[in-house]
Design a protein around this motif. Structure first.
Motif, mmCIF file in Angstrom:
data_model
loop_
_atom_site.group_PDB
_atom_site.id
_atom_site.type_symbol
_atom_site.label_atom_id
_atom_site.label_comp_id
_atom_site.label_asym_id
_atom_site.label_seq_id
_atom_site.Cartn_x
_atom_site.Cartn_y
_atom_site.Cartn_z
ATOM 1 N N HIS A 150 0.820 -1.220 0.000
ATOM 2 C CA HIS A 150 0.000 0.000 0.000
ATOM 3 C C HIS A 150 0.852 1.266 0.000
ATOM 4 C CE1 HIS A 150 0.527 1.392 4.201
ATOM 5 N NE2 HIS A 150 0.619 0.109 4.499
ATOM 6 N N THR A 151 2.066 1.195 0.576
ATOM 7 C CA THR A 151 2.919 2.378 0.588
ATOM 8 C C THR A 151 3.325 2.795 -0.826
ATOM 9 O OG1 THR A 151 4.777 0.868 1.011
ATOM 10 C CG2 THR A 151 3.832 2.029 2.902
ATOM 11 N N GLU A 152 3.609 1.810 -1.680
ATOM 12 C CA GLU A 152 3.963 2.152 -3.057
ATOM 13 C C GLU A 152 2.739 2.561 -3.857
ATOM 14 O OE1 GLU A 152 6.431 0.520 -6.942
ATOM 15 O OE2 GLU A 152 6.394 -0.685 -5.118
ATOM 16 N N VAL A 153 1.601 1.951 -3.569
ATOM 17 C CA VAL A 153 0.362 2.382 -4.223
ATOM 18 C C VAL A 153 0.114 3.850 -3.914
ATOM 19 C CG1 VAL A 153 -2.145 2.116 -4.278
ATOM 20 C CG2 VAL A 153 -0.678 0.080 -4.233
ATOM 21 N N GLN A 154 0.268 4.225 -2.649
ATOM 22 C CA GLN A 154 0.057 5.608 -2.245
ATOM 23 C C GLN A 154 1.053 6.538 -2.928
ATOM 24 O OE1 GLN A 154 -0.128 5.995 1.989
ATOM 25 N NE2 GLN A 154 -0.835 8.118 1.940
ATOM 26 N N ALA A 155 2.306 6.112 -3.011
ATOM 27 C CA ALA A 155 3.342 6.933 -3.636
ATOM 28 C C ALA A 155 3.141 7.061 -5.141
ATOM 29 C CB ALA A 155 4.717 6.337 -3.351
ATOM 30 N N SER A 156 2.448 6.100 -5.740
ATOM 31 C CA SER A 156 2.279 6.093 -7.199
ATOM 32 C C SER A 156 1.108 6.937 -7.670
ATOM 33 C CB SER A 156 2.065 4.654 -7.679
ATOM 34 O OG SER A 156 0.761 4.206 -7.349
ATOM 35 N N MET A 157 0.322 7.463 -6.751
ATOM 36 C CA MET A 157 -0.914 8.137 -7.135
ATOM 37 C C MET A 157 -0.686 9.353 -8.025
ATOM 38 S SD MET A 157 -2.988 7.636 -3.553
ATOM 39 C CE MET A 157 -4.354 8.687 -3.979
ATOM 40 N N ASN A 158 0.471 9.952 -7.946
ATOM 41 C CA ASN A 158 0.789 11.096 -8.802
ATOM 42 C C ASN A 158 1.856 10.764 -9.841
ATOM 43 O OD1 ASN A 158 -0.975 12.914 -7.405
ATOM 44 N ND2 ASN A 158 0.524 12.976 -5.729
ATOM 45 N N LYS A 160 2.867 9.543 -13.383
ATOM 46 C CA LYS A 160 2.179 9.595 -14.674
ATOM 47 C C LYS A 160 2.089 8.243 -15.373
ATOM 48 C CE LYS A 160 3.072 14.451 -15.808
ATOM 49 N NZ LYS A 160 3.676 15.392 -16.792
ATOM 50 N N ASN A 161 3.112 7.416 -15.235
ATOM 51 C CA ASN A 161 3.148 6.178 -16.020
ATOM 52 C C ASN A 161 2.681 4.963 -15.222
ATOM 53 O OD1 ASN A 161 3.662 5.457 -18.720
ATOM 54 N ND2 ASN A 161 5.448 4.268 -18.086
ATOM 55 N N THR A 162 1.957 5.189 -14.119
ATOM 56 C CA THR A 162 1.433 4.098 -13.305
ATOM 57 C C THR A 162 -0.087 4.170 -13.276
ATOM 58 O OG1 THR A 162 3.398 4.089 -11.902
ATOM 59 C CG2 THR A 162 1.427 3.014 -11.032
ATOM 60 N N ILE A 163 -0.726 3.030 -13.491
ATOM 61 C CA ILE A 163 -2.186 2.950 -13.513
ATOM 62 C C ILE A 163 -2.676 2.154 -12.307
ATOM 63 C CG2 ILE A 163 -4.211 2.077 -14.757
ATOM 64 C CD1 ILE A 163 -2.969 4.387 -16.190
ATOM 65 N N LEU A 164 -3.573 2.748 -11.536
ATOM 66 C CA LEU A 164 -4.286 2.002 -10.500
ATOM 67 C C LEU A 164 -5.564 1.484 -11.145
ATOM 68 C CD1 LEU A 164 -3.885 4.438 -7.468
ATOM 69 C CD2 LEU A 164 -2.517 2.428 -8.033
ATOM 70 N N LEU A 165 -5.686 0.163 -11.227
ATOM 71 C CA LEU A 165 -6.790 -0.456 -11.955
ATOM 72 C C LEU A 165 -7.749 -1.125 -10.975
ATOM 73 C CD1 LEU A 165 -8.161 -1.317 -14.593
ATOM 74 C CD2 LEU A 165 -6.564 -3.255 -14.699
ATOM 75 N N ASP A 166 -8.920 -0.544 -10.812
ATOM 76 C CA ASP A 166 -9.960 -1.086 -9.942
ATOM 77 C C ASP A 166 -10.786 -2.071 -10.765
ATOM 78 O OD1 ASP A 166 -12.425 -1.469 -8.486
ATOM 79 O OD2 ASP A 166 -12.012 0.383 -7.381
ATOM 80 N N VAL A 167 -10.741 -3.353 -10.407
ATOM 81 C CA VAL A 167 -11.398 -4.383 -11.221
ATOM 82 C C VAL A 167 -12.729 -4.831 -10.613
ATOM 83 C CG1 VAL A 167 -9.105 -5.130 -11.938
ATOM 84 C CG2 VAL A 167 -10.295 -6.416 -10.165
ATOM 85 N N ARG A 168 -13.197 -4.107 -9.598
ATOM 86 C CA ARG A 168 -14.448 -4.473 -8.933
ATOM 87 C C ARG A 168 -15.663 -4.062 -9.767
ATOM 88 N NH1 ARG A 168 -14.131 -1.255 -3.577
ATOM 89 N NH2 ARG A 168 -13.452 0.303 -5.118
ATOM 90 N N THR A 169 -16.831 -4.320 -9.223
ATOM 91 C CA THR A 169 -18.071 -3.925 -9.890
ATOM 92 C C THR A 169 -18.227 -2.410 -9.850
ATOM 93 O OG1 THR A 169 -19.351 -4.045 -7.835
ATOM 94 C CG2 THR A 169 -19.183 -6.076 -9.148
ATOM 95 N N TYR A 254 1.576 -7.890 -20.888
ATOM 96 C CA TYR A 254 2.031 -6.643 -20.271
ATOM 97 C C TYR A 254 3.142 -6.968 -19.267
ATOM 98 C CZ TYR A 254 -1.941 -3.884 -22.082
ATOM 99 O OH TYR A 254 -2.833 -3.229 -22.880
ATOM 100 N N PRO A 255 4.302 -6.338 -19.370
ATOM 101 C CA PRO A 255 5.445 -6.746 -18.535
ATOM 102 C C PRO A 255 5.452 -6.193 -17.113
ATOM 103 C CG PRO A 255 6.124 -5.022 -20.053
ATOM 104 C CD PRO A 255 4.695 -5.342 -20.390
ATOM 105 N N GLN A 256 4.784 -5.074 -16.879
ATOM 106 C CA GLN A 256 4.891 -4.402 -15.580
ATOM 107 C C GLN A 256 3.547 -4.424 -14.841
ATOM 108 O OE1 GLN A 256 7.656 -0.724 -15.785
ATOM 109 N NE2 GLN A 256 6.719 -0.808 -17.804
ATOM 110 N N VAL A 257 3.226 -5.547 -14.261
ATOM 111 C CA VAL A 257 1.964 -5.692 -13.536
ATOM 112 C C VAL A 257 2.252 -6.315 -12.177
ATOM 113 C CG1 VAL A 257 -0.419 -6.551 -13.606
ATOM 114 C CG2 VAL A 257 0.836 -6.160 -15.744
ATOM 115 N N ARG A 258 1.739 -5.698 -11.128
ATOM 116 C CA ARG A 258 1.838 -6.268 -9.781
ATOM 117 C C ARG A 258 0.472 -6.155 -9.101
ATOM 118 N NH1 ARG A 258 6.331 -3.369 -6.630
ATOM 119 N NH2 ARG A 258 6.234 -1.778 -8.259
ATOM 120 N N ASN A 259 0.095 -7.193 -8.436
ATOM 121 C CA ASN A 259 -1.202 -7.248 -7.773
ATOM 122 C C ASN A 259 -1.146 -6.541 -6.420
ATOM 123 O OD1 ASN A 259 -3.813 -7.961 -6.991
ATOM 124 N ND2 ASN A 259 -3.243 -10.036 -6.382
ATOM 125 N N TYR A 260 -2.055 -5.589 -6.206
ATOM 126 C CA TYR A 260 -2.201 -5.005 -4.876
ATOM 127 C C TYR A 260 -3.168 -5.909 -4.118
ATOM 128 C CZ TYR A 260 -3.566 -1.785 -1.110
ATOM 129 O OH TYR A 260 -3.847 -1.235 0.120
#
Length: 273
Positions: A150-158, A160-169, A254-260
């Motif tokens: 979660h710390t890297e997710v938080q740091a990535s929010m701004n 540009k080349n990182t996508i937070l992908l919400d796969v829920r309904t 896609y080469p750069q994918v990590r599961n949160y």
């Protein structure tokens, strides 16, 4: 299936029927209860309970290597055993693929169409689950290249080349639901700021099989999600996002994918976000 980036990890129902008696293959049924299948299991399947074998009481994924090794051991799975998982959720196979890769198990495949397609084709079913003698198994510690904290997710929010992908309904994304129902008084609903919502189920055909490579590329590229970006999928507890990790990395390449895997279950409880 040869169209996908890694077709070698996807098998169809005919392949599985022809390999049901392969001693080096283990089929795993993953769900909240074996009763969901009304005595109609894929022959040879062992059962893993989502809430006691995979998740901890707080609904986070159990990342203890010893616990994982014990689960594999009691299922008769060695390092050389090929594993195929299924469940009532059509993305189960992809989620368990991520989980096994996380702990260093390399021999794992995904059944295209899962249990849904298997049953619709009237393929063999068994009234009983299987059990196997325990075997030695040693798991590695979780691979940090497959998950994001979660710390890297938080740091990535701004970033540009990182996508937070919400796969829920859409209901979960909008905050109408917390998991599968309206939020209760102490539950925070909604989504991570800046996250793009593409529901996981949009990757599948009606029969539970994966959509074609062009269809999958169009689905993500229409939302400006491309292979040159770093992508962090998340859901409620890391299962659906684990499945989408598989779709993005092994079907699309896609080469750069990590599961949160902490997902909304963790994020919604953080006090500093």
């Amino acid at each position: 299936m040869s169209q996908y980036a890694h077709p070698e990890v996807v098998v169809d129902t005919e392949w599985l029927e022809n390999h049901l008696h392969d001693p080096n293959l283990r089929i795993v049924e993953v769900d909240t209860s074996p009763e969901l299948y009304k005595n109609a299991h894929i022959p040879g399947a062992v059962f893993w309970h989502i809430f006691t074998d995979i998740l901890l009481p707080d609904l986070s994924i159990n990342l203890d290597a010893i616990a994982f090794a014990n689960l594999m051991s009691r299922s008769g799975i060695t390092k050389d055993t090929t594993v195929i998982a299924y469940g009532s959720y059509p993305g189960t196979g992809g989620w368990i693929f991520w989980l096994l890769k996380l702990f260093g198990h390399n021999h794992v495949k995904v059944l295209n169409g899962g249990y849904q397609k298997w049953k619709s084709e009237n393929r063999p079913l068994s009234p009983e689950l299987s059990t196997f003698s325990s075997v030695p198994y040693e798991a590695q510690t979780p691979d940090p290249q497959l998950r994001v904290l979660h710390t890297e997710v938080q740091a990535s929010m701004n970033r540009k080349n990182t996508i937070l992908l919400d796969v829920r309904t859409p209901q979960e994304y909008s905050g109408e639901w917390f998991f599968n129902q309206p939020p209760k008084k102490n539950e925070r609903a909604g989504h991570i700021p800046g996250a793009v919502n593409i529901e996981h189920i949009l990757t599948l055909n009606e029969d539970g099989t994966f959509k074609s490579l062009p269809e999958l590329k169009s689905l993500y590229e229409s939302q400006d999600i491309t292979s040159d970006q770093e992508i962090f999928p998340y859901c409620a507890i890391g299962g659906r996002s684990g499945y989408i990790w598989f779709v993005l990395k092994y079907l699309l390449g896609y080469p750069q994918v990590r599961n949160y895997d902490g997902s909304w279950n963790q994020w919604s409880r953080l006090s500093n976000v």
